[in-house]
Design a protein around this motif. Sequence first.
Motif, short mmCIF file in Angstrom:
data_model
loop_
_atom_site.label_atom_id
_atom_site.label_comp_id
_atom_site.label_asym_id
_atom_site.label_seq_id
_atom_site.Cartn_x
_atom_site.Cartn_y
_atom_site.Cartn_z
N GLY A 105 -9.59 49.29 2.54
CA GLY A 105 -9.72 50.07 3.77
C GLY A 105 -8.56 49.85 4.72
N VAL A 106 -8.12 48.60 4.85
CA VAL A 106 -6.98 48.29 5.71
C VAL A 106 -5.72 48.99 5.19
N ILE A 107 -5.52 48.94 3.88
CA ILE A 107 -4.37 49.61 3.29
C ILE A 107 -4.44 51.12 3.55
N SER A 108 -5.62 51.69 3.38
CA SER A 108 -5.80 53.14 3.66
C SER A 108 -5.53 53.45 5.12
N LEU A 109 -6.01 52.59 6.01
CA LEU A 109 -5.80 52.81 7.44
C LEU A 109 -4.33 52.68 7.82
N ILE A 110 -3.62 51.74 7.19
CA ILE A 110 -2.18 51.63 7.45
C ILE A 110 -1.50 52.92 7.05
N VAL A 152 2.48 45.82 11.23
CA VAL A 152 1.65 46.96 11.66
C VAL A 152 1.48 46.94 13.17
N PHE A 153 1.29 45.77 13.74
CA PHE A 153 1.19 45.58 15.19
C PHE A 153 2.43 46.15 15.88
N LEU A 154 3.62 45.79 15.37
CA LEU A 154 4.86 46.27 15.98
C LEU A 154 4.99 47.79 15.87
N ILE A 155 4.64 48.33 14.73
CA ILE A 155 4.73 49.79 14.55
C ILE A 155 3.73 50.49 15.46
N SER A 156 2.53 49.94 15.59
CA SER A 156 1.49 50.60 16.38
C SER A 156 1.79 50.58 17.86
N ILE A 157 2.47 49.55 18.37
CA ILE A 157 2.79 49.49 19.80
C ILE A 157 3.58 50.72 20.21
N TRP A 169 -5.24 47.89 15.73
CA TRP A 169 -4.32 47.06 14.94
C TRP A 169 -3.92 45.82 15.73
N ILE A 170 -3.74 45.99 17.02
CA ILE A 170 -3.40 44.85 17.88
C ILE A 170 -4.53 43.84 17.87
N LEU A 171 -5.76 44.34 18.01
CA LEU A 171 -6.92 43.45 18.01
C LEU A 171 -7.04 42.72 16.67
N LEU A 172 -6.91 43.43 15.57
CA LEU A 172 -7.03 42.79 14.25
C LEU A 172 -5.98 41.71 14.08
#
Length: 185
Positions: A105-110, A152-157, A169-172
């Motif tokens: 699921g994490v891979i799919s969400l990424i 992922v955190f850096l990309i999502s920011i 993503w930040i929370l995870l």
Amino acid sequence: MSKEGRVIALAILTIFIYAFSILLQKGAFIFPFPLNEIIFFISAIAIAIQQYKNDKLLSVLFPIVGFTFVLSSEFYWAIFYNSQQMEVFSNSLVTDLFKIIFYLGVISLIYLSFKELKSKLVEIGFIVSILGIVLSLILGNQFIEIVSLFIVFLISIKRLEVRPILNLWILLFVLEVTKLWSLAG
């Protein structure tokens, strides 16, 4: 700060206040990592409700992945089983199966979170993070998972203004770092 940002800030603040209270009581900075899964799940539901109109697919998938995160932890199963049943359950593959589903699921969400980005650097980060998640699952190495989540955190920011659901993503990332910190210390 957006509503989604406030949800994440409140979740992170809660775990840090808990850790600080333990520091004052026991002299050790320990995070409530057994609660990470439920914190993520509740936050995913709260943000999904707010973002459903804007991001339907991710608003459905994040809580589902959060639920599999909860089911992958023996901590929550112990609520329903006595000690003998829990011993048998611990030897089964149920939590391992849910952990694999969680990682898939994490891979799919990424992939779904960042597939439309066209920057070469983001594409490389995206591929490295997915490979890192797969490698961490195979090797059982949480440090590799954290490095992948950091990417992922850096990309999502960079994308938070356009897609506030990416606050999850930040929370995870923060939850997994605090878990590693508590277990390593």
